[in-house]
Design a protein around this motif. Structure first.
Motif, mmCIF file in Angstrom:
data_model
loop_
_atom_site.group_PDB
_atom_site.id
_atom_site.type_symbol
_atom_site.label_atom_id
_atom_site.label_comp_id
_atom_site.label_asym_id
_atom_site.label_seq_id
_atom_site.Cartn_x
_atom_site.Cartn_y
_atom_site.Cartn_z
ATOM 1 N N ASN A 19 8.269 13.028 -10.207
ATOM 2 C CA ASN A 19 8.764 11.669 -10.376
ATOM 3 C C ASN A 19 9.605 11.258 -9.166
ATOM 4 N N LYS A 20 10.487 12.135 -8.716
ATOM 5 C CA LYS A 20 11.326 11.833 -7.556
ATOM 6 C C LYS A 20 10.480 11.643 -6.303
ATOM 7 N N GLU A 21 9.491 12.503 -6.118
ATOM 8 C CA GLU A 21 8.621 12.384 -4.943
ATOM 9 C C GLU A 21 7.863 11.060 -4.944
ATOM 10 N N PHE A 22 7.341 10.676 -6.096
ATOM 11 C CA PHE A 22 6.586 9.426 -6.179
ATOM 12 C C PHE A 22 7.478 8.224 -5.902
ATOM 13 N N ILE A 23 8.670 8.245 -6.461
ATOM 14 C CA ILE A 23 9.615 7.145 -6.247
ATOM 15 C C ILE A 23 9.935 7.009 -4.762
ATOM 16 N N LEU A 24 10.179 8.124 -4.094
ATOM 17 C CA LEU A 24 10.485 8.067 -2.664
ATOM 18 C C LEU A 24 9.312 7.502 -1.873
ATOM 19 N N ASN A 25 8.093 7.892 -2.227
ATOM 20 C CA ASN A 25 6.912 7.341 -1.557
ATOM 21 C C ASN A 25 6.828 5.832 -1.771
ATOM 22 N N TYR A 26 7.079 5.395 -3.005
ATOM 23 C CA TYR A 26 7.002 3.975 -3.349
ATOM 24 C C TYR A 26 8.018 3.172 -2.561
ATOM 25 N N TYR A 27 9.287 3.645 -2.561
ATOM 26 C CA TYR A 27 10.315 2.864 -1.859
ATOM 27 C C TYR A 27 10.155 2.909 -0.367
ATOM 28 N N HIS A 28 9.659 4.003 0.127
ATOM 29 C CA HIS A 28 9.421 4.084 1.561
ATOM 30 C C HIS A 28 8.411 3.015 1.970
ATOM 31 N N ALA A 29 7.309 2.900 1.222
ATOM 32 C CA ALA A 29 6.267 1.914 1.543
ATOM 33 C C ALA A 29 6.785 0.493 1.411
ATOM 34 N N LYS A 30 7.506 0.229 0.353
ATOM 35 C CA LYS A 30 7.996 -1.133 0.124
ATOM 36 C C LYS A 30 9.031 -1.529 1.174
ATOM 37 N N LEU A 31 9.921 -0.606 1.497
ATOM 38 C CA LEU A 31 10.919 -0.889 2.521
ATOM 39 C C LEU A 31 10.277 -1.070 3.889
ATOM 40 N N THR A 90 0.850 -1.174 0.000
ATOM 41 C CA THR A 90 0.000 0.000 0.000
ATOM 42 C C THR A 90 0.889 1.228 0.000
ATOM 43 N N ILE A 91 0.686 2.081 -0.973
ATOM 44 C CA ILE A 91 1.477 3.301 -1.060
ATOM 45 C C ILE A 91 0.604 4.453 -0.602
ATOM 46 N N HIS A 92 1.054 5.119 0.440
ATOM 47 C CA HIS A 92 0.336 6.275 0.949
ATOM 48 C C HIS A 92 0.984 7.522 0.359
ATOM 49 N N ILE A 93 0.240 8.218 -0.467
ATOM 50 C CA ILE A 93 0.743 9.434 -1.088
ATOM 51 C C ILE A 93 0.098 10.608 -0.370
ATOM 52 N N SER A 94 0.905 11.544 0.004
ATOM 53 C CA SER A 94 0.400 12.685 0.759
ATOM 54 C C SER A 94 -0.591 13.488 -0.076
ATOM 55 N N PRO A 95 -1.538 14.113 0.586
ATOM 56 C CA PRO A 95 -2.501 14.962 -0.136
ATOM 57 C C PRO A 95 -1.813 16.073 -0.920
ATOM 58 N N SER A 96 -0.725 16.605 -0.386
ATOM 59 C CA SER A 96 -0.029 17.674 -1.110
ATOM 60 C C SER A 96 0.579 17.151 -2.412
ATOM 61 N N LEU A 97 1.125 15.933 -2.397
ATOM 62 C CA LEU A 97 1.668 15.352 -3.625
ATOM 63 C C LEU A 97 0.553 15.072 -4.625
ATOM 64 N N LEU A 98 -0.582 14.600 -4.145
ATOM 65 C CA LEU A 98 -1.717 14.376 -5.043
ATOM 66 C C LEU A 98 -2.175 15.678 -5.695
#
Length: 142
Positions: free
Chosen positions: A73-85, A4-12
């Motif tokens: 793109n960088k922000e999304f990648i960081l969100n993705y790896y944070h969740a997976k890690l 589950t990837i939680h993306i901040s409302p500000s990023l959305l």
């Protein structure tokens, strides 16, 4: 395993604003091709490198779009790896989780070269080659 990837409302909001900008930019001439690239990537017809290459070609000469896209793109990648890690390491191997961010911090601050960062991540992700390879897929090919 489902991640589950939680993306901040500000990023959305930033993504939404970016898509609106692309839609309006140059009378919408870039929107349909951009949307097609995103759909191709989402449906796994192209990989990350191909999608990035196509977006780069599409936005070539449009500096504002390139800069905004790269930042998102960088922000999304960081969100993705944070969740997976987090899913993989936070409970059973918290030190690897913390090491990952420390290694990245060293690279971002200029204390480590990209090569040094990759070497340290390879050690940190020992036994978890899938995570290492996924991370490396987002690095510049150079």
């Amino acid at each position: 395993m489902v991640i589950t990837i939680h993306i901040s409302p500000s990023l959305l909001r930033e993504v939404s604003d970016f898509v609106k900008l692309v839609r309006e930019y140059n009378n919408g001439a870039l929107y349909d091709p951009f949307n097609q690239i995103i759909q191709d990537y989402d449906q796994q017809r192209i990989d990350y490198y191909e999608a990035s290459s196509r977006v780069g070609e599409l936005f070539n000469g449009h500096i504002q779009l390139v800069e905004l896209y790269n930042g998102l793109n960088k922000e999304f990648i960081l969100n993705y790896y944070h969740a997976k890690l987090w899913d993989r390491f936070a409970i059973n191997d918290n030190q690897r989780y913390l090491n990952f961010f420390e290694i990245l911090r060293g690279y971002r601050s200029g204390q480590k070269s990209m090569q040094k960062m990759v070497e340290e991540l390879a050690i940190n992700f020992a036994g978890h080659m899938d995570l290492f390879l996924e991370f490396c897929a987002f690095l510049p090919r150079d």
